[in-house]
Scaffold this motif. Structure first.
Motif, PDB file in Angstrom:
ATOM      1  N   PRO A  50      17.353  68.550  53.227  1.00 44.61           N
ATOM      2  CA  PRO A  50      18.804  68.738  53.155  1.00 44.61           C
ATOM      3  C   PRO A  50      19.283  70.062  53.764  1.00 44.61           C
ATOM      4  O   PRO A  50      20.287  70.085  54.457  1.00 44.61           O
ATOM      5  CB  PRO A  50      19.080  68.724  51.649  1.00 44.61           C
ATOM      6  N   ARG A  51      18.521  71.150  53.524  1.00 42.05           N
ATOM      7  CA  ARG A  51      18.998  72.459  54.007  1.00 42.05           C
ATOM      8  C   ARG A  51      19.019  72.516  55.528  1.00 42.05           C
ATOM      9  O   ARG A  51      20.055  72.798  56.145  1.00 42.05           O
ATOM     10  CB  ARG A  51      18.101  73.577  53.460  1.00 42.05           C
ATOM     11  N   SER A  52      17.862  72.202  56.164  1.00 40.76           N
ATOM     12  CA  SER A  52      17.798  72.231  57.624  1.00 40.76           C
ATOM     13  C   SER A  52      18.808  71.259  58.203  1.00 40.76           C
ATOM     14  O   SER A  52      19.447  71.517  59.226  1.00 40.76           O
ATOM     15  CB  SER A  52      16.413  71.826  58.118  1.00 40.76           C
ATOM     16  N   ARG A  53      18.950  70.150  57.513  1.00 41.88           N
ATOM     17  CA  ARG A  53      19.843  69.116  57.987  1.00 41.88           C
ATOM     18  C   ARG A  53      21.286  69.599  58.034  1.00 41.88           C
ATOM     19  O   ARG A  53      22.013  69.362  59.007  1.00 41.88           O
ATOM     20  CB  ARG A  53      19.722  67.933  57.025  1.00 41.88           C
ATOM     21  N   ALA A  54      21.686  70.322  56.993  1.00 44.91           N
ATOM     22  CA  ALA A  54      23.051  70.847  56.954  1.00 44.91           C
ATOM     23  C   ALA A  54      23.269  71.812  58.111  1.00 44.91           C
ATOM     24  O   ALA A  54      24.311  71.794  58.774  1.00 44.91           O
ATOM     25  CB  ALA A  54      23.303  71.541  55.618  1.00 44.91           C
ATOM     26  N   VAL A  55      22.269  72.658  58.370  1.00 42.01           N
ATOM     27  CA  VAL A  55      22.384  73.626  59.474  1.00 42.01           C
ATOM     28  C   VAL A  55      22.537  72.889  60.804  1.00 42.01           C
ATOM     29  O   VAL A  55      23.433  73.187  61.601  1.00 42.01           O
ATOM     30  CB  VAL A  55      21.138  74.545  59.511  1.00 42.01           C
ATOM     31  N   ILE A  56      21.658  71.902  61.016  1.00 43.28           N
ATOM     32  CA  ILE A  56      21.708  71.153  62.278  1.00 43.28           C
ATOM     33  C   ILE A  56      23.064  70.467  62.458  1.00 43.28           C
ATOM     34  O   ILE A  56      23.667  70.499  63.525  1.00 43.28           O
ATOM     35  CB  ILE A  56      20.580  70.110  62.319  1.00 43.28           C
ATOM     36  N   THR A  57      23.550  69.871  61.378  1.00 39.40           N
ATOM     37  CA  THR A  57      24.829  69.167  61.468  1.00 39.40           C
ATOM     38  C   THR A  57      25.960  70.135  61.825  1.00 39.40           C
ATOM     39  O   THR A  57      26.819  69.824  62.654  1.00 39.40           O
ATOM     40  CB  THR A  57      25.145  68.469  60.127  1.00 39.40           C
ATOM     41  N   SER A  58      25.957  71.337  61.214  1.00 38.99           N
ATOM     42  CA  SER A  58      27.009  72.308  61.528  1.00 38.99           C
ATOM     43  C   SER A  58      26.922  72.722  62.988  1.00 38.99           C
ATOM     44  O   SER A  58      27.944  72.804  63.686  1.00 38.99           O
ATOM     45  CB  SER A  58      26.896  73.564  60.667  1.00 38.99           C
ATOM     46  N   ILE A  59      25.705  73.017  63.447  1.00 35.95           N
ATOM     47  CA  ILE A  59      25.553  73.424  64.843  1.00 35.95           C
ATOM     48  C   ILE A  59      26.051  72.316  65.768  1.00 35.95           C
ATOM     49  O   ILE A  59      26.788  72.561  66.726  1.00 35.95           O
ATOM     50  CB  ILE A  59      24.077  73.756  65.159  1.00 35.95           C
ATOM     51  N   ALA A  60      25.676  71.091  65.435  1.00 37.01           N
ATOM     52  CA  ALA A  60      26.075  69.955  66.272  1.00 37.01           C
ATOM     53  C   ALA A  60      27.598  69.853  66.350  1.00 37.01           C
ATOM     54  O   ALA A  60      28.168  69.655  67.424  1.00 37.01           O
ATOM     55  CB  ALA A  60      25.479  68.667  65.727  1.00 37.01           C
ATOM     56  N   SER A  61      28.268  70.009  65.197  1.00 38.31           N
ATOM     57  CA  SER A  61      29.729  69.930  65.214  1.00 38.31           C
ATOM     58  C   SER A  61      30.305  71.057  66.060  1.00 38.31           C
ATOM     59  O   SER A  61      31.259  70.864  66.821  1.00 38.31           O
ATOM     60  CB  SER A  61      30.313  70.045  63.808  1.00 38.31           C
ATOM     61  N   ALA A  62      29.730  72.254  65.906  1.00 43.57           N
ATOM     62  CA  ALA A  62      30.232  73.413  66.651  1.00 43.57           C
ATOM     63  C   ALA A  62      30.098  73.172  68.149  1.00 43.57           C
ATOM     64  O   ALA A  62      31.046  73.375  68.912  1.00 43.57           O
ATOM     65  CB  ALA A  62      29.471  74.666  66.235  1.00 43.57           C
ATOM     66  N   VAL A  63      28.926  72.711  68.580  1.00 44.99           N
ATOM     67  CA  VAL A  63      28.698  72.453  70.006  1.00 44.99           C
ATOM     68  C   VAL A  63      29.750  71.487  70.535  1.00 44.99           C
ATOM     69  O   VAL A  63      30.291  71.654  71.627  1.00 44.99           O
ATOM     70  CB  VAL A  63      27.290  71.855  70.225  1.00 44.99           C
ATOM     71  N   PHE A  64      30.068  70.517  69.709  1.00 46.35           N
ATOM     72  CA  PHE A  64      30.991  69.487  70.160  1.00 46.35           C
ATOM     73  C   PHE A  64      32.403  69.996  70.392  1.00 46.35           C
ATOM     74  O   PHE A  64      33.168  69.392  71.130  1.00 46.35           O
ATOM     75  CB  PHE A  64      31.007  68.342  69.135  1.00 46.35           C
ATOM     76  N   THR A  65      32.761  71.113  69.729  1.00 50.24           N
ATOM     77  CA  THR A  65      34.118  71.619  69.901  1.00 50.24           C
ATOM     78  C   THR A  65      34.268  72.485  71.152  1.00 50.24           C
ATOM     79  O   THR A  65      35.374  72.803  71.551  1.00 50.24           O
ATOM     80  CB  THR A  65      34.550  72.454  68.681  1.00 50.24           C
ATOM     81  N   ILE A  66      33.132  72.880  71.772  1.00 49.20           N
ATOM     82  CA  ILE A  66      33.236  73.706  72.986  1.00 49.20           C
ATOM     83  C   ILE A  66      33.680  72.824  74.158  1.00 49.20           C
ATOM     84  O   ILE A  66      33.051  71.800  74.415  1.00 49.20           O
ATOM     85  CB  ILE A  66      31.868  74.339  73.347  1.00 49.20           C
ATOM     86  N   PRO A  67      34.736  73.204  74.861  1.00 53.79           N
ATOM     87  CA  PRO A  67      35.169  72.405  76.013  1.00 53.79           C
ATOM     88  C   PRO A  67      34.066  72.372  77.068  1.00 53.79           C
ATOM     89  O   PRO A  67      33.364  73.368  77.272  1.00 53.79           O
ATOM     90  CB  PRO A  67      36.395  73.161  76.541  1.00 53.79           C
ATOM     91  N   SER A  68      33.924  71.248  77.732  1.00 54.86           N
ATOM     92  CA  SER A  68      32.810  71.101  78.663  1.00 54.86           C
ATOM     93  C   SER A  68      32.887  72.102  79.805  1.00 54.86           C
ATOM     94  O   SER A  68      31.880  72.697  80.200  1.00 54.86           O
ATOM     95  CB  SER A  68      32.777  69.670  79.208  1.00 54.86           C
ATOM     96  N   LEU A  69      34.080  72.313  80.322  1.00 60.25           N
ATOM     97  CA  LEU A  69      34.210  73.234  81.448  1.00 60.25           C
ATOM     98  C   LEU A  69      33.721  74.625  81.055  1.00 60.25           C
ATOM     99  O   LEU A  69      32.980  75.280  81.786  1.00 60.25           O
ATOM    100  CB  LEU A  69      35.672  73.283  81.910  1.00 60.25           C
ATOM    101  N   ALA A  70      34.103  75.049  79.838  1.00 58.52           N
ATOM    102  CA  ALA A  70      33.685  76.365  79.350  1.00 58.52           C
ATOM    103  C   ALA A  70      32.164  76.438  79.303  1.00 58.52           C
ATOM    104  O   ALA A  70      31.548  77.422  79.723  1.00 58.52           O
ATOM    105  CB  ALA A  70      34.266  76.610  77.968  1.00 58.52           C
TER     106      ALA A  70
END
Ligand SMILES: Nc1ncnc2c1ncn2[C@@H]1O[C@H](COP(=O)(O)OP(=O)(O)OP(=O)(O)O)[C@@H](O)[C@H]1O
Ligand SMILES: [Mg+2]
Lengths: 355, 238
Positions: B44-64
């Motif tokens: 659960p712990r590693s999973r929560a970290v991975i999920t947060s990182i994944a969400s964060a990556v997704f918010t970065i605009p592709s061009l940036a």
């Protein structure tokens, strides 16, 4: 022999699931753990194959502490049947049944050959072999579950409420199948159920557990029924007790009437019954269909054998449209029939004894 | 259309480049997501970290992301690697959650059965959990692949964009035909890729598709009159 040596199990949070359990399960016996929901049946059983680790105490198989055996090795030698079969949705029936062989290192072809044998043993048609579990009825899935547990021929078989998710008719069929199998293969079977009737029917030995995981009584079915050790056990068995006790009475001394010869169409007419019914014995020689010439032929009714219990005989008479049941002799020849009136003396005697 | 026909060799070259730029990150995304999912699915712990990182990556605009990656890893700004890395990040971020969810959806009875029969945890992951996650993963992969096809064209702004380059030059030359050609080819590419993955997934997960055929062809047919009625009305109206 499986031995529980003052085994307790507490879960984090303080739940006492099993309390100081001492139990000796003889090799080749059919032992049933029975009790209400949450009394630690599953927990106790899973300590045998190390799916649960005791908080204190030891579980031994043939004198060897299971905690000293590698979990995977231990489990490969212990069959396990789950309530909802727990089949692998992505494998065909055949490959589900061959699972343990594959884990043991057999190649696919060898595993499948063994799997076909196991399917046959539990009475499943080979035509189902290539289906996926989703394409089977609940009863068929459960049979596959049993076949999968037996395929590698483990000396011990654990079953956790194997029949509770199927309808009563299929349940009865499966119970009889397991009894037949056990007579044939003589495994050490440990089964969990909350159905005391099922426990009394199937078990050589019954362990009654009460909430909190306290063992109430560990004895054979007749003793549980006639000499309950605690109030908990007696309240568990009190319902239908008289009727249940008939399961332990034999049909010895039953007076019967001889069957006349069948007519050219294979029908046996029984004018003495006075209700116009005639019997037609089915090819399996284990069931009979009744017809009175007016209504349609009845569903197959069981033919009673000499070793059957008084309860089975009574059930057969009560369920028969003709109010009569056929009886086979020790050689399997079906030569006589009996009615409720014939059972009456045995019933009177049985109720006198047990009350 | 005329432009497309007249310049087919050039367009074809851009199309294969486009395919390469969208397909490679999809494959990397699938592999990464599966690996992460299977290793960390029940932590659960590693999973929560991975999920947060994944969400964060997704918010970065592709061009940036295309522009930032060179300064992070020292590639040339025009290196296609930048696009490959960025899109792989997106794909794995999208898919790792799909894999987590798919693993959660495996019936507990099935996992107990695997444990009880004698699967070691690692073996169970590979031979039980992995195949059972394939169905949902395939659905996610179709989304990821199509998304990649459209995101690759953004790369044209930094000079690596496959068919996207048709947009840039069509816009600069005020030549709508060229833009249209780009749109058409991208659409076709996305559709073909989507179908291919769907078909591949079907072949890889036969158990998810047998039920319907067996049931309608044999014992269950009479029990399901609504299906046959539906087919009949359809036949009449067409
Ligand atoms: N993993 C667990 N964590 C915490 N508590 C548990 C766990 N497993 C079981 N328990 C608790 O231990 C007790 C015994 O559970 P167990 O599953 O052995 O009961 P059971 O007799 O098999 O019941 P049922 O007939 O409902 O299956 C219950 O109170 C249950 O809530
Ligand atoms: Mg239980």
């Amino acid at each position: 022999m499986i031995t529980f040596e003052s085994v307790s199990k507490s879960y984090p949070g303080g739940t006492r699931a099993v309390d100081e359990l001492n139990l000796e399960i003889a090799t080749g016996s059919f032992t049933v753990l029975v009790g209400p929901s949450g009394c630690g049946k599953t927990t106790s059983m899973r300590m045998i194959n190390r799916m649960v680790t005791p908080s204190s105490g030891r579980v031994l198989i043939d004198g060897q502490d299971v905690s000293g055996i590698r979990a995977v090795t231990l489990r490969l030698g212990i069959g396990y049947v789950l309530q909802n079969a727990g089949l692998f949705p992505h494998r065909t029936v055949l490959d589900n049944v061959g699972t343990v062989q594959r884990l043991l290192g057999l190649n696919k072809a060898q595993a499948r050959a063994k799997a076909y044998e196991a399917l046959e043993r539990v009475g499943l048609d080979a035509s189902l072999a290539l289906r996926y579990p989703a394409q089977l009825s609940g009863g068929q899935q459960q049979r596959v579950g049993v076949a999968r547990a037996l395929a590698a021929d483990p000396p011990i078989l654990l079953m956790d409420e194997p029949f509770s998710a199927v309808d009563p008719i299929v349940r009865l069929e499966l119970q009889q199948e397991v009894q037949r199998l056990q007579a044939e293969i003589k495994k050490t079977i440990v089964m969990v159920t909350h159905d005391i009737d099922e426990a009394l029917t199937l078990g050589d030995k019954i362990a009654v557990l009460a909430p909190g995981g306290v063992l109430q009584q560990y004895a054979d079915p007749l003793s549980i029924l006639t000499r309950p050790a605690t109030n908990f056990v007696s309240s568990l068995v009190s319902k239908d007790r008289g009727f249940r006790a008939l399961s332990f009475e034999s049909l010895t001394g039953l007076s019967t009437t001889e069957l006349p010869a069948p007519d050219t169409a294979g029908r046996i007419h029984l004018p003495t019954l006075g209700n116009g019914f005639s019997a037609e014995i089915n090819h399996d020689a284990a069931t009979v269909c009744w017809s009175d010439g007016v209504t349609v032929r009845s569903a197959p009714q069981p033919i009673i054998r000499p070793g059957d219990s008084l309860r089975t005989g009574l059930d057969a008479v009560l369920a028969s449209p003709s109010s009569a049941a056929l009886l086979a002799d020790h050689d399997g020849n079906i030569g006589s029939y009996f009615t409720l009136a014939d059972l009456q003396p045995l019933l009177s005697k049985a109720t006198r004894v047990s009350s | 259309m005329n432009w497309l026909l007249a310049n087919f060799p050039q367009t074809w070259e851009l199309t294969t480049a486009h395919l390469y730029l969208s397909l490679v990150p999809t494959v990397i995304g699938v592999v990464l997501a599966l690996g992460l999912g299977l290793i960390f699915g029940n932590r659960p712990r590693s999973r929560a970290v991975i999920t947060s990182i994944a969400s964060a990556v997704f918010t970065i605009p592709s061009l940036a992301l295309f522009v930032v990656i060179p300064s992070l890893i020292g590639t040339q700004i025009l290196d296609p690697l930048n696009v490959l890395i960025a899109l792989s990040l997106y794909s794995s971020s999208l898919l790792v959650r799909t894999v987590f969810d798919a693993l959660d959806a495996v019936a507990p009875e099935v996992l107990s059965a695997a444990e009880a029969l004698g699967y070691s945890p690692a073996r169970r992951r590979v031979f039980v959990d992995l195949p059972l996650a394939l169905g949902p993963l395939a659905a996610g992969t179709r989304v990821a692949a199509v998304t990649n096809v459209s995101l690759v064209s953004v790369g044209a702004v930094i000079g690596v964009g496959g068919l996207g380059q048709l947009f840039v030059s069509g816009y600069q030359r005020n030549y709508p035909d060229q833009i249209l050609a780009g749109i058409i080819m991208i659409l076709i590419l996305a559709l073909i890729l989507d179908r291919l993955i769907a078909v591949g997934a079907r072949l890889a997960t036969p158990w998810l598709h047998q039920g319907a055929t067996a049931k309608s062809s044999t014992n269950n047919a009479p029990r399901n009159p609504s299906i046959s009625t539906g087919a009949n009305t359809e036949g009449v109206s067409s």
